[in-house]
Design a protein around this motif. Structure first.
Motif, PDB file in Angstrom:
ATOM      1  N   SER A  18      16.336  -4.292 -10.350  1.00 26.96           N
ATOM      2  CA  SER A  18      15.461  -3.692 -11.359  1.00 26.96           C
ATOM      3  C   SER A  18      16.141  -3.677 -12.725  1.00 26.96           C
ATOM      4  O   SER A  18      15.526  -4.019 -13.741  1.00 26.96           O
ATOM      5  CB  SER A  18      15.088  -2.273 -10.953  1.00 26.96           C
ATOM      6  N   ILE A  21      16.172  -7.233 -14.018  1.00 30.29           N
ATOM      7  CA  ILE A  21      14.855  -7.645 -14.502  1.00 30.29           C
ATOM      8  C   ILE A  21      14.621  -7.074 -15.899  1.00 30.29           C
ATOM      9  O   ILE A  21      14.150  -7.783 -16.796  1.00 30.29           O
ATOM     10  CB  ILE A  21      13.752  -7.187 -13.514  1.00 30.29           C
ATOM     11  N   THR A  25      14.221  -9.382 -19.249  1.00 29.69           N
ATOM     12  CA  THR A  25      12.988  -9.240 -20.016  1.00 29.69           C
ATOM     13  C   THR A  25      13.303  -8.958 -21.477  1.00 29.69           C
ATOM     14  O   THR A  25      12.691  -9.539 -22.384  1.00 29.69           O
ATOM     15  CB  THR A  25      12.116  -8.119 -19.422  1.00 29.69           C
ATOM     16  N   LEU A  75      15.733 -14.195 -14.453  1.00 33.78           N
ATOM     17  CA  LEU A  75      14.651 -13.258 -14.132  1.00 33.78           C
ATOM     18  C   LEU A  75      14.070 -13.567 -12.754  1.00 33.78           C
ATOM     19  O   LEU A  75      13.840 -12.658 -11.948  1.00 33.78           O
ATOM     20  CB  LEU A  75      13.563 -13.333 -15.206  1.00 33.78           C
ATOM     21  N   GLU A  76      13.865 -14.840 -12.466  1.00 30.23           N
ATOM     22  CA  GLU A  76      13.359 -15.242 -11.146  1.00 30.23           C
ATOM     23  C   GLU A  76      14.357 -14.871 -10.049  1.00 30.23           C
ATOM     24  O   GLU A  76      13.970 -14.408  -8.972  1.00 30.23           O
ATOM     25  CB  GLU A  76      13.077 -16.745 -11.134  1.00 30.23           C
ATOM     26  N   GLN A  78      16.478 -12.387 -10.098  1.00 27.62           N
ATOM     27  CA  GLN A  78      16.417 -10.938  -9.921  1.00 27.62           C
ATOM     28  C   GLN A  78      15.169 -10.540  -9.136  1.00 27.62           C
ATOM     29  O   GLN A  78      15.210  -9.626  -8.312  1.00 27.62           O
ATOM     30  CB  GLN A  78      16.441 -10.227 -11.285  1.00 27.62           C
ATOM     31  N   GLU A  79      14.074 -11.248  -9.383  1.00 26.95           N
ATOM     32  CA  GLU A  79      12.848 -10.964  -8.633  1.00 26.95           C
ATOM     33  C   GLU A  79      13.048 -11.244  -7.140  1.00 26.95           C
ATOM     34  O   GLU A  79      12.663 -10.439  -6.290  1.00 26.95           O
ATOM     35  CB  GLU A  79      11.694 -11.812  -9.163  1.00 26.95           C
ATOM     36  N   ALA A  82      15.170  -8.543  -5.643  1.00 25.15           N
ATOM     37  CA  ALA A  82      14.392  -7.320  -5.412  1.00 25.15           C
ATOM     38  C   ALA A  82      13.545  -7.456  -4.149  1.00 25.15           C
ATOM     39  O   ALA A  82      13.483  -6.532  -3.330  1.00 25.15           O
ATOM     40  CB  ALA A  82      13.510  -7.012  -6.623  1.00 25.15           C
ATOM     41  N   GLN A  83      12.914  -8.604  -3.972  1.00 25.47           N
ATOM     42  CA  GLN A  83      12.090  -8.824  -2.780  1.00 25.47           C
ATOM     43  C   GLN A  83      12.935  -8.759  -1.510  1.00 25.47           C
ATOM     44  O   GLN A  83      12.518  -8.174  -0.503  1.00 25.47           O
ATOM     45  CB  GLN A  83      11.374 -10.174  -2.870  1.00 25.47           C
TER      46      GLN A  83
END
Length: 104
Positions: A18, A21, A25, A75-76, A78-79, A82-83
Motif C-alpha cells: 500500500s 502504491i 502514484t 506500481l504494477e 506493488q499491485e 498486495a494481491q
C-alpha cells in the motif's frame, strides 16, 4: 503452526504494498506535472521567438517517459504484491476457521 505469524506477515506485506502504491502514484503525478510544465514552457518559448521549430531541434522527452514507465512498472509490481498478501491473509483465515471447526 503459527497462525498469528501468517496474519502478521500478510498484514505487513499488504502495508508495504500500500505504501509502495502511494509512492509510485505520487511519482507518476509529479512526473506528469513536470512534463506538462516543460511542454508549456516550450510552447511559450516558441511563441516568444516567433520561429518554427523543426523536428530535429525539438527537445527529447525520452527520460521523463522512461521515468513514468518505470513508475508504472513498479506500481504494477506493488499491485501484485498486495494481491499476493491478500491471498495469504485469506489462506490464514481459512486455516484458522478450519482449526476452530475441528476443535468444536
Amino acid at each position: 503452526m503459527q497462525i498469528q505469524s501468517a496474519f502478521g506477515a500478510g498484514l505487513q506485506g499488504l502495508q508495504r504494498a500500500s505504501n509502495g502504491i502511494s509512492e509510485e502514484t505520487l511519482n507518476i503525478n509529479r512526473q506528469t506535472t513536470l512534463n506538462r510544465q516543460q511542454q508549456q514552457q516550450q510552447v511559450d518559448a516558441a511563441q516568444d521567438q516567433q520561429a518554427q521549430v523543426d523536428a530535429t531541434a525539438r527537445p527529447q522527452q525520452a527520460a521523463p517517459a522512461t521515468d513514468v514507465t518505470q513508475s508504472l512498472v513498479r506500481l504494477e509490481q506493488q499491485e501484485l504484491s498486495a494481491q499476493a498478501n491478500v491471498r495469504s491473509l485469506r489462506t490464514a483465515d481459512e486455516m484458522l476457521g478450519s482449526i476452530i471447526d475441528i476443535r468444536v
